[in-house]
Design a protein around this motif. Structure first.
Motif, PDB file in Angstrom:
ATOM      1  N   LYS A 276      30.942   2.443   7.615  1.00 14.13           N
ATOM      2  CA  LYS A 276      31.453   1.648   8.730  1.00 14.13           C
ATOM      3  C   LYS A 276      31.586   2.589   9.916  1.00 14.13           C
ATOM      4  O   LYS A 276      32.057   3.719   9.773  1.00 14.13           O
ATOM      5  CB  LYS A 276      32.811   1.050   8.392  1.00 14.13           C
ATOM      6  CG  LYS A 276      32.752   0.044   7.274  1.00 14.13           C
ATOM      7  CD  LYS A 276      34.121  -0.516   6.982  1.00 14.13           C
ATOM      8  CE  LYS A 276      34.043  -1.478   5.808  1.00 14.13           C
ATOM      9  NZ  LYS A 276      35.356  -2.039   5.470  1.00 14.13           N
ATOM     10  N   VAL A 277      31.171   2.107  11.074  1.00 19.59           N
ATOM     11  CA  VAL A 277      31.265   2.900  12.293  1.00 19.59           C
ATOM     12  C   VAL A 277      32.245   2.201  13.225  1.00 19.59           C
ATOM     13  O   VAL A 277      32.123   0.998  13.463  1.00 19.59           O
ATOM     14  CB  VAL A 277      29.891   3.037  12.973  1.00 19.59           C
ATOM     15  CG1 VAL A 277      30.000   3.787  14.284  1.00 19.59           C
ATOM     16  CG2 VAL A 277      28.903   3.720  12.043  1.00 19.59           C
ATOM     17  N   ARG A 278      33.197   2.956  13.722  1.00 24.39           N
ATOM     18  CA  ARG A 278      34.192   2.415  14.649  1.00 24.39           C
ATOM     19  C   ARG A 278      34.136   3.203  15.952  1.00 24.39           C
ATOM     20  O   ARG A 278      34.075   4.425  15.941  1.00 24.39           O
ATOM     21  CB  ARG A 278      35.595   2.530  14.062  1.00 24.39           C
ATOM     22  CG  ARG A 278      35.788   1.689  12.835  1.00 24.39           C
ATOM     23  CD  ARG A 278      37.214   1.779  12.340  1.00 24.39           C
ATOM     24  NE  ARG A 278      37.345   1.012  11.108  1.00 24.39           N
ATOM     25  CZ  ARG A 278      38.209   1.273  10.157  1.00 24.39           C
ATOM     26  NH1 ARG A 278      39.027   2.300  10.274  1.00 24.39           N
ATOM     27  NH2 ARG A 278      38.271   0.530   9.084  1.00 24.39           N
ATOM     28  N   TYR A 279      34.157   2.466  17.058  1.00 24.42           N
ATOM     29  CA  TYR A 279      34.219   3.105  18.371  1.00 24.42           C
ATOM     30  C   TYR A 279      35.679   3.366  18.702  1.00 24.42           C
ATOM     31  O   TYR A 279      36.506   2.456  18.656  1.00 24.42           O
ATOM     32  CB  TYR A 279      33.591   2.205  19.432  1.00 24.42           C
ATOM     33  CG  TYR A 279      32.099   2.101  19.279  1.00 24.42           C
ATOM     34  CD1 TYR A 279      31.269   3.037  19.876  1.00 24.42           C
ATOM     35  CD2 TYR A 279      31.526   1.084  18.534  1.00 24.42           C
ATOM     36  CE1 TYR A 279      29.898   2.966  19.726  1.00 24.42           C
ATOM     37  CE2 TYR A 279      30.159   1.000  18.377  1.00 24.42           C
ATOM     38  CZ  TYR A 279      29.348   1.935  18.975  1.00 24.42           C
ATOM     39  OH  TYR A 279      28.001   1.857  18.821  1.00 24.42           O
ATOM     40  N   VAL A 280      36.016   4.622  19.009  1.00 22.34           N
ATOM     41  CA  VAL A 280      37.390   5.005  19.292  1.00 22.34           C
ATOM     42  C   VAL A 280      37.410   5.906  20.524  1.00 22.34           C
ATOM     43  O   VAL A 280      36.919   7.043  20.465  1.00 22.34           O
ATOM     44  CB  VAL A 280      38.021   5.756  18.086  1.00 22.34           C
ATOM     45  CG1 VAL A 280      39.454   6.153  18.401  1.00 22.34           C
ATOM     46  CG2 VAL A 280      37.948   4.921  16.828  1.00 22.34           C
ATOM     47  N   ARG A 281      37.921   5.402  21.617  1.00 26.67           N
ATOM     48  CA  ARG A 281      38.134   6.190  22.837  1.00 26.67           C
ATOM     49  C   ARG A 281      36.946   7.065  23.229  1.00 26.67           C
ATOM     50  O   ARG A 281      37.077   8.273  23.424  1.00 26.67           O
ATOM     51  CB  ARG A 281      39.381   7.046  22.695  1.00 26.67           C
ATOM     52  CG  ARG A 281      40.627   6.225  22.518  1.00 26.67           C
ATOM     53  CD  ARG A 281      41.843   7.071  22.433  1.00 26.67           C
ATOM     54  NE  ARG A 281      43.005   6.200  22.194  1.00 26.67           N
ATOM     55  CZ  ARG A 281      44.192   6.636  21.925  1.00 26.67           C
ATOM     56  NH1 ARG A 281      44.435   7.933  21.863  1.00 26.67           N
ATOM     57  NH2 ARG A 281      45.169   5.800  21.717  1.00 26.67           N
ATOM     58  N   GLY A 282      35.782   6.477  23.295  1.00 27.33           N
ATOM     59  CA  GLY A 282      34.617   7.188  23.786  1.00 27.33           C
ATOM     60  C   GLY A 282      33.805   7.937  22.753  1.00 27.33           C
ATOM     61  O   GLY A 282      32.839   8.604  23.105  1.00 27.33           O
ATOM     62  N   HIS A 283      34.172   7.864  21.487  1.00 22.21           N
ATOM     63  CA  HIS A 283      33.355   8.472  20.437  1.00 22.21           C
ATOM     64  C   HIS A 283      33.315   7.512  19.249  1.00 22.21           C
ATOM     65  O   HIS A 283      33.935   6.463  19.273  1.00 22.21           O
ATOM     66  CB  HIS A 283      33.898   9.850  20.020  1.00 22.21           C
ATOM     67  CG  HIS A 283      35.184   9.806  19.271  1.00 22.21           C
ATOM     68  ND1 HIS A 283      36.408   9.685  19.893  1.00 22.21           N
ATOM     69  CD2 HIS A 283      35.445   9.862  17.943  1.00 22.21           C
ATOM     70  CE1 HIS A 283      37.362   9.670  18.980  1.00 22.21           C
ATOM     71  NE2 HIS A 283      36.805   9.775  17.785  1.00 22.21           N
ATOM     72  N   VAL A 284      32.547   7.856  18.240  1.00 23.05           N
ATOM     73  CA  VAL A 284      32.463   7.010  17.054  1.00 23.05           C
ATOM     74  C   VAL A 284      33.035   7.757  15.858  1.00 23.05           C
ATOM     75  O   VAL A 284      32.946   8.981  15.771  1.00 23.05           O
ATOM     76  CB  VAL A 284      31.021   6.560  16.756  1.00 23.05           C
ATOM     77  CG1 VAL A 284      30.495   5.655  17.846  1.00 23.05           C
ATOM     78  CG2 VAL A 284      30.084   7.723  16.553  1.00 23.05           C
ATOM     79  N   GLU A 285      33.644   6.998  14.966  1.00 18.96           N
ATOM     80  CA  GLU A 285      34.153   7.545  13.717  1.00 18.96           C
ATOM     81  C   GLU A 285      33.443   6.830  12.578  1.00 18.96           C
ATOM     82  O   GLU A 285      33.250   5.615  12.626  1.00 18.96           O
ATOM     83  CB  GLU A 285      35.668   7.348  13.613  1.00 18.96           C
ATOM     84  CG  GLU A 285      36.425   8.148  14.643  1.00 18.96           C
ATOM     85  CD  GLU A 285      37.920   7.980  14.557  1.00 18.96           C
ATOM     86  OE1 GLU A 285      38.413   7.100  13.822  1.00 18.96           O
ATOM     87  OE2 GLU A 285      38.621   8.759  15.238  1.00 18.96           O
ATOM     88  N   VAL A 286      33.057   7.587  11.573  1.00 15.62           N
ATOM     89  CA  VAL A 286      32.303   7.040  10.451  1.00 15.62           C
ATOM     90  C   VAL A 286      33.170   7.101   9.198  1.00 15.62           C
ATOM     91  O   VAL A 286      33.754   8.144   8.889  1.00 15.62           O
ATOM     92  CB  VAL A 286      30.985   7.829  10.243  1.00 15.62           C
ATOM     93  CG1 VAL A 286      30.174   7.234   9.106  1.00 15.62           C
ATOM     94  CG2 VAL A 286      30.167   7.847  11.532  1.00 15.62           C
ATOM     95  N   TYR A 287      33.227   5.974   8.488  1.00 17.12           N
ATOM     96  CA  TYR A 287      34.031   5.838   7.279  1.00 17.12           C
ATOM     97  C   TYR A 287      33.137   5.374   6.138  1.00 17.12           C
ATOM     98  O   TYR A 287      32.154   4.664   6.361  1.00 17.12           O
ATOM     99  CB  TYR A 287      35.141   4.801   7.487  1.00 17.12           C
ATOM    100  CG  TYR A 287      36.127   5.191   8.550  1.00 17.12           C
ATOM    101  CD1 TYR A 287      37.318   5.819   8.216  1.00 17.12           C
ATOM    102  CD2 TYR A 287      35.879   4.948   9.892  1.00 17.12           C
ATOM    103  CE1 TYR A 287      38.234   6.189   9.185  1.00 17.12           C
ATOM    104  CE2 TYR A 287      36.788   5.312  10.871  1.00 17.12           C
ATOM    105  CZ  TYR A 287      37.958   5.932  10.513  1.00 17.12           C
ATOM    106  OH  TYR A 287      38.862   6.308  11.469  1.00 17.12           O
ATOM    107  N   ASP A 288      33.484   5.753   4.905  1.00 18.81           N
ATOM    108  CA  ASP A 288      32.712   5.273   3.773  1.00 18.81           C
ATOM    109  C   ASP A 288      33.124   3.846   3.423  1.00 18.81           C
ATOM    110  O   ASP A 288      33.986   3.255   4.082  1.00 18.81           O
ATOM    111  CB  ASP A 288      32.828   6.218   2.565  1.00 18.81           C
ATOM    112  CG  ASP A 288      34.198   6.237   1.910  1.00 18.81           C
ATOM    113  OD1 ASP A 288      35.058   5.402   2.239  1.00 18.81           O
ATOM    114  OD2 ASP A 288      34.409   7.115   1.053  1.00 18.81           O
TER     115      ASP A 288
END
Length: 40
Positions: free
Chosen positions: A4-16
């Motif tokens: 899962k990819v989440r957009y957070v304050r100008g960057h992306v975070e990737v989660y399993d």
């Protein structure tokens, strides 16, 4: 692997698929490149 990819304050975070944080990236392209690199 499903991620899962989440957009957070100008960057992306990737989660399993279980919601555990894997890494962050500056863009979706960078995140996809990192995932491809890990798969190789």
């Amino acid at each position: 692997m499903q991620v899962k990819v989440r957009y957070v304050r100008g960057h992306v975070e990737v989660y399993d698929q279980f919601g555990a944080f894997l890494f962050s990236a500056d863009s979706i392209g960078e995140a996809l490149a990192e995932l491809e690199e890990d798969a190789a």
